[in-house]
Design a protein around this motif. Structure first.
Motif, PDB file in Angstrom:
ATOM      1  N   THR A 262       0.836  -1.206   0.000  1.00  0.00           N
ATOM      2  CA  THR A 262       0.000   0.000   0.000  1.00  0.00           C
ATOM      3  C   THR A 262       0.869   1.255   0.000  1.00  0.00           C
ATOM      4  OG1 THR A 262      -1.772  -1.145   1.194  1.00  0.00           O
ATOM      5  CG2 THR A 262      -1.791   1.263   1.248  1.00  0.00           C
ATOM      6  N   LYS A 263       1.894   1.275   0.854  1.00  0.00           N
ATOM      7  CA  LYS A 263       2.779   2.435   0.929  1.00  0.00           C
ATOM      8  C   LYS A 263       3.598   2.584  -0.351  1.00  0.00           C
ATOM      9  CE  LYS A 263       3.140   2.204   5.970  1.00  0.00           C
ATOM     10  NZ  LYS A 263       4.032   1.910   7.123  1.00  0.00           N
ATOM     11  N   ILE A 264       3.983   1.458  -0.933  1.00  0.00           N
ATOM     12  CA  ILE A 264       4.725   1.502  -2.193  1.00  0.00           C
ATOM     13  C   ILE A 264       3.865   2.111  -3.286  1.00  0.00           C
ATOM     14  CG2 ILE A 264       5.780   0.114  -4.016  1.00  0.00           C
ATOM     15  CD1 ILE A 264       7.504   0.277  -1.547  1.00  0.00           C
ATOM     16  N   ARG A 265       2.608   1.677  -3.395  1.00  0.00           N
ATOM     17  CA  ARG A 265       1.718   2.217  -4.427  1.00  0.00           C
ATOM     18  C   ARG A 265       1.498   3.714  -4.225  1.00  0.00           C
ATOM     19  NH1 ARG A 265      -1.213  -2.413  -3.092  1.00  0.00           N
ATOM     20  NH2 ARG A 265      -2.894  -1.180  -2.151  1.00  0.00           N
ATOM     21  N   ARG A 266       1.358   4.122  -2.978  1.00  0.00           N
ATOM     22  CA  ARG A 266       1.171   5.547  -2.697  1.00  0.00           C
ATOM     23  C   ARG A 266       2.386   6.351  -3.157  1.00  0.00           C
ATOM     24  NH1 ARG A 266       0.474   5.468   2.718  1.00  0.00           N
ATOM     25  NH2 ARG A 266      -1.759   5.081   2.442  1.00  0.00           N
ATOM     26  N   ALA A 267       3.578   5.844  -2.851  1.00  0.00           N
ATOM     27  CA  ALA A 267       4.790   6.540  -3.272  1.00  0.00           C
ATOM     28  C   ALA A 267       4.890   6.610  -4.797  1.00  0.00           C
ATOM     29  CB  ALA A 267       6.018   5.838  -2.693  1.00  0.00           C
ATOM     30  N   LEU A 268       4.522   5.533  -5.464  1.00  0.00           N
ATOM     31  CA  LEU A 268       4.582   5.506  -6.923  1.00  0.00           C
ATOM     32  C   LEU A 268       3.598   6.498  -7.537  1.00  0.00           C
ATOM     33  CD1 LEU A 268       4.881   1.653  -7.414  1.00  0.00           C
ATOM     34  CD2 LEU A 268       6.627   3.336  -8.032  1.00  0.00           C
ATOM     35  N   ARG A 269       2.403   6.593  -6.968  1.00  0.00           N
ATOM     36  CA  ARG A 269       1.416   7.565  -7.467  1.00  0.00           C
ATOM     37  C   ARG A 269       1.947   8.992  -7.354  1.00  0.00           C
ATOM     38  NH1 ARG A 269      -2.381   4.523  -4.454  1.00  0.00           N
ATOM     39  NH2 ARG A 269      -2.431   6.162  -2.855  1.00  0.00           N
ATOM     40  N   ARG A 270       2.774   9.215  -6.338  1.00  0.00           N
ATOM     41  CA  ARG A 270       3.312  10.555  -6.083  1.00  0.00           C
ATOM     42  C   ARG A 270       4.681  10.763  -6.732  1.00  0.00           C
ATOM     43  NH1 ARG A 270       1.585  10.722   0.383  1.00  0.00           N
ATOM     44  NH2 ARG A 270      -0.664  10.649   0.003  1.00  0.00           N
ATOM     45  N   PHE A 271       5.074   9.787  -7.549  1.00  0.00           N
ATOM     46  CA  PHE A 271       6.346   9.850  -8.272  1.00  0.00           C
ATOM     47  C   PHE A 271       7.530   9.995  -7.317  1.00  0.00           C
ATOM     48  CE2 PHE A 271       2.996  11.519 -11.033  1.00  0.00           C
ATOM     49  CZ  PHE A 271       3.077  10.613 -12.079  1.00  0.00           C
ATOM     50  N   GLU A 272       7.426   9.323  -6.166  1.00  0.00           N
ATOM     51  CA  GLU A 272       8.501   9.299  -5.184  1.00  0.00           C
ATOM     52  C   GLU A 272       9.348   8.037  -5.377  1.00  0.00           C
ATOM     53  OE1 GLU A 272       5.885  11.576  -1.711  1.00  0.00           O
ATOM     54  OE2 GLU A 272       6.356   9.438  -1.531  1.00  0.00           O
ATOM     55  N   SER A 273      10.584   8.091  -4.951  1.00  0.00           N
ATOM     56  CA  SER A 273      11.490   6.962  -5.111  1.00  0.00           C
ATOM     57  C   SER A 273      11.084   5.787  -4.216  1.00  0.00           C
ATOM     58  CB  SER A 273      12.917   7.382  -4.773  1.00  0.00           C
ATOM     59  OG  SER A 273      13.774   6.253  -4.749  1.00  0.00           O
ATOM     60  N   VAL A 274      11.142   4.585  -4.785  1.00  0.00           N
ATOM     61  CA  VAL A 274      10.927   3.361  -4.004  1.00  0.00           C
ATOM     62  C   VAL A 274      12.160   2.458  -4.090  1.00  0.00           C
ATOM     63  CG1 VAL A 274       8.413   3.393  -4.168  1.00  0.00           C
ATOM     64  CG2 VAL A 274       9.752   2.265  -5.961  1.00  0.00           C
ATOM     65  N   LYS A 275      13.262   3.051  -4.502  1.00  0.00           N
ATOM     66  CA  LYS A 275      14.509   2.281  -4.613  1.00  0.00           C
ATOM     67  C   LYS A 275      14.904   1.741  -3.247  1.00  0.00           C
ATOM     68  CE  LYS A 275      19.165   2.631  -6.636  1.00  0.00           C
ATOM     69  NZ  LYS A 275      18.932   1.612  -7.665  1.00  0.00           N
ATOM     70  N   TYR A 276      15.382   0.492  -3.221  1.00  0.00           N
ATOM     71  CA  TYR A 276      15.788  -0.250  -2.026  1.00  0.00           C
ATOM     72  C   TYR A 276      14.590  -0.749  -1.208  1.00  0.00           C
ATOM     73  CZ  TYR A 276      20.075   2.219  -3.226  1.00  0.00           C
ATOM     74  OH  TYR A 276      21.149   2.748  -3.903  1.00  0.00           O
ATOM     75  N   LEU A 277      13.381  -0.453  -1.667  1.00  0.00           N
ATOM     76  CA  LEU A 277      12.181  -1.001  -1.025  1.00  0.00           C
ATOM     77  C   LEU A 277      11.637  -2.185  -1.820  1.00  0.00           C
ATOM     78  CD1 LEU A 277      10.327   2.308  -0.072  1.00  0.00           C
ATOM     79  CD2 LEU A 277      11.780   0.884   1.386  1.00  0.00           C
ATOM     80  N   ILE A 278      11.793  -2.116  -3.124  1.00  0.00           N
ATOM     81  CA  ILE A 278      11.458  -3.221  -4.013  1.00  0.00           C
ATOM     82  C   ILE A 278      12.631  -3.409  -4.976  1.00  0.00           C
ATOM     83  CG2 ILE A 278       8.971  -2.861  -3.840  1.00  0.00           C
ATOM     84  CD1 ILE A 278       8.972  -1.440  -6.445  1.00  0.00           C
ATOM     85  N   ALA A 279      12.684  -4.553  -5.628  1.00  0.00           N
ATOM     86  CA  ALA A 279      13.811  -4.860  -6.511  1.00  0.00           C
ATOM     87  C   ALA A 279      13.886  -3.860  -7.662  1.00  0.00           C
ATOM     88  CB  ALA A 279      13.670  -6.277  -7.058  1.00  0.00           C
ATOM     89  N   ASP A 280      15.110  -3.518  -8.073  1.00  0.00           N
ATOM     90  CA  ASP A 280      15.289  -2.574  -9.181  1.00  0.00           C
ATOM     91  C   ASP A 280      14.585  -3.052 -10.440  1.00  0.00           C
ATOM     92  OD1 ASP A 280      16.792  -0.910  -7.599  1.00  0.00           O
ATOM     93  OD2 ASP A 280      18.737  -1.566  -8.384  1.00  0.00           O
ATOM     94  N   SER A 281      14.636  -4.360 -10.690  1.00  0.00           N
ATOM     95  CA  SER A 281      13.991  -4.900 -11.889  1.00  0.00           C
ATOM     96  C   SER A 281      12.478  -4.720 -11.833  1.00  0.00           C
ATOM     97  CB  SER A 281      14.331  -6.384 -12.050  1.00  0.00           C
ATOM     98  OG  SER A 281      13.958  -7.123 -10.891  1.00  0.00           O
ATOM     99  N   VAL A 282      11.921  -4.765 -10.618  1.00  0.00           N
ATOM    100  CA  VAL A 282      10.479  -4.551 -10.454  1.00  0.00           C
ATOM    101  C   VAL A 282      10.147  -3.071 -10.647  1.00  0.00           C
ATOM    102  CG1 VAL A 282       8.540  -4.709  -8.850  1.00  0.00           C
ATOM    103  CG2 VAL A 282      10.232  -6.547  -8.946  1.00  0.00           C
ATOM    104  N   VAL A 283      11.010  -2.193 -10.153  1.00  0.00           N
ATOM    105  CA  VAL A 283      10.815  -0.755 -10.380  1.00  0.00           C
ATOM    106  C   VAL A 283      10.777  -0.460 -11.877  1.00  0.00           C
ATOM    107  CG1 VAL A 283      11.801   1.550 -10.062  1.00  0.00           C
ATOM    108  CG2 VAL A 283      11.907  -0.106  -8.202  1.00  0.00           C
ATOM    109  N   ASP A 284      11.719  -1.037 -12.612  1.00  0.00           N
ATOM    110  CA  ASP A 284      11.763  -0.826 -14.067  1.00  0.00           C
ATOM    111  C   ASP A 284      10.505  -1.374 -14.732  1.00  0.00           C
ATOM    112  OD1 ASP A 284      14.245   0.345 -13.825  1.00  0.00           O
ATOM    113  OD2 ASP A 284      15.350  -1.499 -14.294  1.00  0.00           O
ATOM    114  N   TYR A 285      10.054  -2.541 -14.285  1.00  0.00           N
ATOM    115  CA  TYR A 285       8.852  -3.145 -14.872  1.00  0.00           C
ATOM    116  C   TYR A 285       7.634  -2.248 -14.644  1.00  0.00           C
ATOM    117  CZ  TYR A 285       5.284  -6.611 -16.014  1.00  0.00           C
ATOM    118  OH  TYR A 285       4.211  -7.265 -16.595  1.00  0.00           O
ATOM    119  N   ILE A 286       7.508  -1.732 -13.434  1.00  0.00           N
ATOM    120  CA  ILE A 286       6.384  -0.860 -13.101  1.00  0.00           C
ATOM    121  C   ILE A 286       6.397   0.391 -13.979  1.00  0.00           C
ATOM    122  CG2 ILE A 286       5.461   0.673 -11.303  1.00  0.00           C
ATOM    123  CD1 ILE A 286       6.330  -1.486  -9.260  1.00  0.00           C
ATOM    124  N   ARG A 287       7.560   0.987 -14.144  1.00  0.00           N
ATOM    125  CA  ARG A 287       7.667   2.196 -14.973  1.00  0.00           C
ATOM    126  C   ARG A 287       7.385   1.896 -16.429  1.00  0.00           C
ATOM    127  NH1 ARG A 287      13.221   4.557 -12.180  1.00  0.00           N
ATOM    128  NH2 ARG A 287      12.217   5.517 -10.344  1.00  0.00           N
TER     129      ARG A 287
END
Length: 254
Positions: free
Chosen positions: A218-243
């Protein structure tokens, strides 16, 4: 000396998206079970929930499975099972546990040697989680599939109309729980106050998480909606996939 029980840890949930904490749970649980001295963890399974579960902001199972595969790319013992999310609709956790237990039982009881069984099942495109768990097992071994969860899921057993008593009885009595502690949850007190859980308390392993990590999807999705960094919270490859797939960009208008 009493032989150790061979255990496969199964985690069910949305994994929307999968966080580092989802994966850390497996490592924490395995370490604890091995320290107890009478368990050997031989595999881990992540089972994403079906799309029809109806949870708010739930992205498609295809995306969630893809993100899990990326997050687990370097794991040699935790695998993704897509069986649950490929069914016709949502299934209760009891059925998910029973399916995976039955599949592993069938693989163990095969008359083939592990090497021949590997070759045969590879040819039949058998799922990775089966072979991962039984690769070091003999035909006489018994595998116990246990539900890996947080203390919040354990306490949800007390929510009226959320779980069937028969399902709780089967989950705890026949399979067993490995519960990771969470802030503001007291699993020992909750078990004490439940006659059903107390009845099967010898089949519930409580694992204290000493290095607190309250990352949530939930907190990760909120950060992503706000275009905030989630690096080191989820895998880099997952961050790239989401983007790349533009996931979790819709704002919550509540």
């Amino acid at each position: 000396m009493i032989p150790s029980k061979k255990v496969v840890l199964l985690a069910c949930g949305s994994f929307n998206p999968p966080t580092n904490m989802h994966l850390r749970m497996f490592e924490i649980a395995r370490d604890h079970l091995h320290r107890l001295g009478h368990y050997t963890v031989i595999g881990g399974i992540v089972s994403p929930v079906h799309d029809s579960y109806g949870k708010k902001e739930l992205t498609s199972a295809a995306h969630r499975c893809a993100m899990l595969q990326l997050a687990l790319h370097n794991s040699d013992w935790i695998k993704v099972s897509e069986w649950e999310c490929n069914q016709d609709g949502w299934l209760p956790t009891r059925q998910v546990l029973q399916y995976h237990q039955n599949q592993l039982n069938a693989a163990i009881k095969s008359t083939e040697t592990p090497k021949k069984r590997q070759k045969c099942q590879d040819n039949e495109n058998e799922t990775d989680w089966v072979m991962n768990a039984v690769r070091h097992c003999s035909n006489n071994d018994i595998i116990h599939v246990k539900l890996l969860c947080g203390a919040d899921l354990l306490e949800s057993f007390g929510t009226p109309n959320l779980w069937q008593n028969d399902d709780i009885e089967t989950i705890v009595g026949e399979h067993g729980l490995v519960v990771i502690t969470r802030n503001e949850c007291n699993p020992y007190k909750f078990i004490y106050e439940s006659d059903l859980l107390t009845k099967h308390m010898n089949n519930i392993v409580i694992v204290t998480e000493w290095i607190k990590n309250e990352i949530s999807s939930t907190k990760i999705r909120r950060a992503l909606r706000r275009f905030e960094s989630v690096k080191y919270l989820i895998a880099d490859s997952v961050v790239d996939y989401i983007r790349n797939n533009m996931l979790y960009t819709t704002f919550d208008t509540r």
